[in-house]
Each structure stands twice: as C-alpha cells, then as structure tokens.
Design an enzyme around this catalytic site. Structure first.
Site, PDB file in Angstrom:
ATOM      1  N   ASP A  71     -54.337 -38.342 -23.873  1.00 29.09           N
ATOM      2  CA  ASP A  71     -53.681 -38.445 -25.181  1.00 29.09           C
ATOM      3  C   ASP A  71     -54.651 -39.043 -26.203  1.00 29.09           C
ATOM      4  OD1 ASP A  71     -53.669 -41.038 -24.289  1.00 29.09           O
ATOM      5  OD2 ASP A  71     -51.545 -41.409 -24.687  1.00 29.09           O
ATOM      6  N   SER A  72     -55.879 -39.367 -25.748  1.00 27.76           N
ATOM      7  CA  SER A  72     -56.940 -39.751 -26.690  1.00 27.76           C
ATOM      8  C   SER A  72     -57.219 -38.598 -27.647  1.00 27.76           C
ATOM      9  CB  SER A  72     -58.218 -40.134 -25.938  1.00 27.76           C
ATOM     10  OG  SER A  72     -58.550 -39.150 -24.972  1.00 27.76           O
ATOM     11  N   LYS A  89     -50.711 -38.130 -15.668  1.00 26.07           N
ATOM     12  CA  LYS A  89     -51.050 -39.554 -15.736  1.00 26.07           C
ATOM     13  C   LYS A  89     -50.032 -40.271 -16.620  1.00 26.07           C
ATOM     14  CE  LYS A  89     -54.805 -41.244 -18.009  1.00 26.07           C
ATOM     15  NZ  LYS A  89     -54.170 -42.094 -19.030  1.00 26.07           N
ATOM     16  N   GLU A 148     -48.976 -44.200 -18.163  1.00 28.76           N
ATOM     17  CA  GLU A 148     -49.532 -45.533 -18.407  1.00 28.76           C
ATOM     18  C   GLU A 148     -48.567 -46.638 -17.968  1.00 28.76           C
ATOM     19  OE1 GLU A 148     -50.947 -46.179 -22.401  1.00 28.76           O
ATOM     20  OE2 GLU A 148     -52.310 -44.466 -22.312  1.00 28.76           O
ATOM     21  N   GLU A 166     -58.629 -49.401 -16.992  1.00 28.45           N
ATOM     22  CA  GLU A 166     -59.277 -49.363 -18.310  1.00 28.45           C
ATOM     23  C   GLU A 166     -59.543 -50.762 -18.847  1.00 28.45           C
ATOM     24  OE1 GLU A 166     -57.705 -46.582 -21.166  1.00 28.45           O
ATOM     25  OE2 GLU A 166     -58.935 -47.418 -22.781  1.00 28.45           O
TER      26      GLU A 166
HETATM   27  O1  KIV Z   1     -56.352 -40.649 -23.017  1.00 25.77           O
HETATM   28  C1  KIV Z   1     -57.407 -40.857 -22.415  1.00 25.77           C
HETATM   29  O2  KIV Z   1     -58.458 -40.316 -22.740  1.00 25.77           O
HETATM   30  C2  KIV Z   1     -57.371 -41.770 -21.284  1.00 25.77           C
HETATM   31  C3  KIV Z   1     -58.677 -42.166 -20.686  1.00 25.77           C
HETATM   32  C4  KIV Z   1     -59.353 -43.131 -21.573  1.00 25.77           C
HETATM   33  C5  KIV Z   1     -58.526 -42.674 -19.312  1.00 25.77           C
HETATM   34  O3  KIV Z   1     -56.334 -42.189 -20.887  1.00 25.77           O
END
Ligand code: KIV
Length: 283
Positions: free
Chosen positions: A57-58, A125, A127, A195
């Site tokens: 989600d980055s 994934k 969080e 992280e």
């Molecule tokens: O969203 C992302 O890119 C991430 C990574 C930094 C692990 O969660």
C-alpha cells in the site's frame, strides 16, 4: 535438485511450502523481496531471481501521491495488483490489505477473499497483531489463504502510534514485539515483515519464530529483506529512508533525458532540427 536451485533456475515459483521448510532446511539463504506496482516493472522482475513481489500500500505514497497509506482504497489495490500479476505470472505475489478494509471480522474476511481472488496473488499482508487482526488471519489461513504478518512500524497506524519511528528500543517494546510475532505465528502466518525494528530485537524475533522474518530497516539478522522499489532505484525527488541505500538514481536519469529532449524544441535558429525530431517521433 534442491528447492533453492530449482528457484534459482527459474523453473519453480516459490511456494509457502518452500517457506515453511526454509528456516530449518539446507536451502536456507536470505530471501529477497521488493515492492512493485506496475505491469512493466513486474515484467522485468519476472525475469530476475527475486523471490517475492509485494504490491504494497506504499503505492499510496510513491504512485498516487497521498500523504499516508491510510488513503489507499481496496479498488486501487485491485487495479495495481492485477497489473503486477499480468506482468509477473512467475513470481510469488503478495497483496497488501489497505487501511480500513479489515477493521471488523466479517468485513475483513470478505475484503481479503475479494482481493485474493481478484488479483490471483499467492498471499495477503495485514498490518499489526491486534486481536481482531489475529482472528481474521486465523480464519484466512484456515481457509487456505496464505497471510504475511507485519509488525513494528505499521504505517497504517501512523496516527495511533504517534509518528513513524524505530520500534524495540526499550524493554516494554521488545517484549511486545516478540509476543506479537509469536501470536502471528500461532494465527498461521507464513512469514512476518519486521519494519523499523531495533536490530537485536529483530534478531531475537527471528530466533523466536519458525516462520521467516523479512526485514525492512531491521538489521541483517533476519531471514530476508524487503524494500520499496522506488526507494531502491530512487524514482522520486525525495531522499529515501535512511535504511535504504539506492542502487541507481532513475529520477536524475529521467530528468536529464527529458531535459535533453525538450532542448530540441527550443532551437529557433534551427527549425529543421525541430521538424526532424517530430518526424522521428511519428515515424
Ligand atoms: O507497503 C509496503 O510497501 C510495505 C513494505 C514497506 C513492507 O508494507
């Protein structure tokens, strides 16, 4: 042929089964993971020996220009996830679940199944290790959906955490992180992203769980490393985070190339040159 050699030869996509035996098996080595958000970069990564791709989600920050990942919505993840899947059919692909899409059990499980099914990813994934997240992870993993955990600096909780900073710096934080990693393992995750966690704490977590840990700003004593590809290649104007040392400067390269191109439009004394350039573009 070992699993590692098969993977290296590009003959076999990494599986959660490989990862389950990773830590104790003879094939153990550092896992490589990068984020990716678009079709052409995915095509490129598909031709490399990279182990995993995360559609993180980055993308909210580096692709969509949002201030926080909090703004990213499910349909946006779906669009980018599908593009990356099309470009990298041979890679183990993980999709990030965006903020607010797993805030309650029923809605969370539904949204997770939706993104998993629509993108054709190998895993999701989520969080944090909050009680409701652990319940959702348990349900998903019991339904055959591989899940990656993520602890330490969890950007979706930036306001709850009071900022973006290193975790594990005191005893309370260290104990909490180890506890969270163990509870994620118990819920059934196949790996855990650590992280911005103090490196000795990340090493302790890595020793305490049987699933691989994938670090980002968590030192070298983890089972693998993940980075945001835009930071690694320096795609943007801003300085990447301290823990990421870019291996290229694509921002400068592209800026120089575009600047050189635009200079050819600005040649009043040489209109032919401008014409030739236009000709070349359309030919
Ligand atoms: O969203 C992302 O890119 C991430 C990574 C930094 C692990 O969660």
């Amino acid at each position: 042929m070992s699993v590692y050699n098969e993977i290296k030869a590009g003959a076999k996509k990494l599986t959660t089964r490989d990862l389950r035996s990773w830590k104790k098996g003879p094939t153990r080595r550092s896992l490589s993971a990068l984020t990716c958000y678009d079709f052409q970069t995915a095509q490129l990564l598909n031709e490399t020996e990279l182990d995993m791709i995360l559609v993180g989600d980055s993308l909210g920050n580096v692709i969509l220009g949002y201030d926080h990942t909090i703004s990213v919505e499910l349909h946006e993840m779906e669009i980018f996830g599908k593009a990356v899947r099309r470009g990298a059919p041979g890679k183990f692909l993980i999709m990030d679940m965006p903020f607010g899409t797993y805030a309650t059990f029923t809605q969370g499980v539904e949204n997770c199944l939706h993104l998993f099914q629509k993108t054709g990813a190998e895993g999701l994934k989520l969080e944090g290790a909050f009680p409701h997240v652990l319940e959702i992870i348990s349900r998903l993993t019991n339904s055959g959906v591989p899940v990656m955990g993520h602890i330490g600096l969890i950007p979706q909780s930036v306001h709850g955490l009071g900022g973006l900073y290193q975790h594990g710096k005191d005893e309370v934080s260290r104990e909490r992180l180890v506890r969270e990693a163990k509870s994620l393992e118990q819920a059934g995750v196949f790996s855990i992203v650590l992280e911005c966690i103090e490196k000795t704490v990340a090493a302790e977590i890595t020793q305490s769980v049987t699933v691989p840990t994938i670090g980002i700003g968590a030192g070298v004593d983890v089972d693998g490393q993940i980075l945001v590809i835009n930071d690694l290649l320096k795609m943007g104007p801003n300085r990447p985070p301290k823990f990421c040392h870019p291996i290229a400067d694509f921002y400068s390269l592209k800026k120089e190339a575009i600047t050189r191109y635009l200079e050819t439009f600005n040649l009043p004394s040489n209109p032919t040159k401008k014409y030739e350039l236009g000709n070349h573009i359309h030919s």
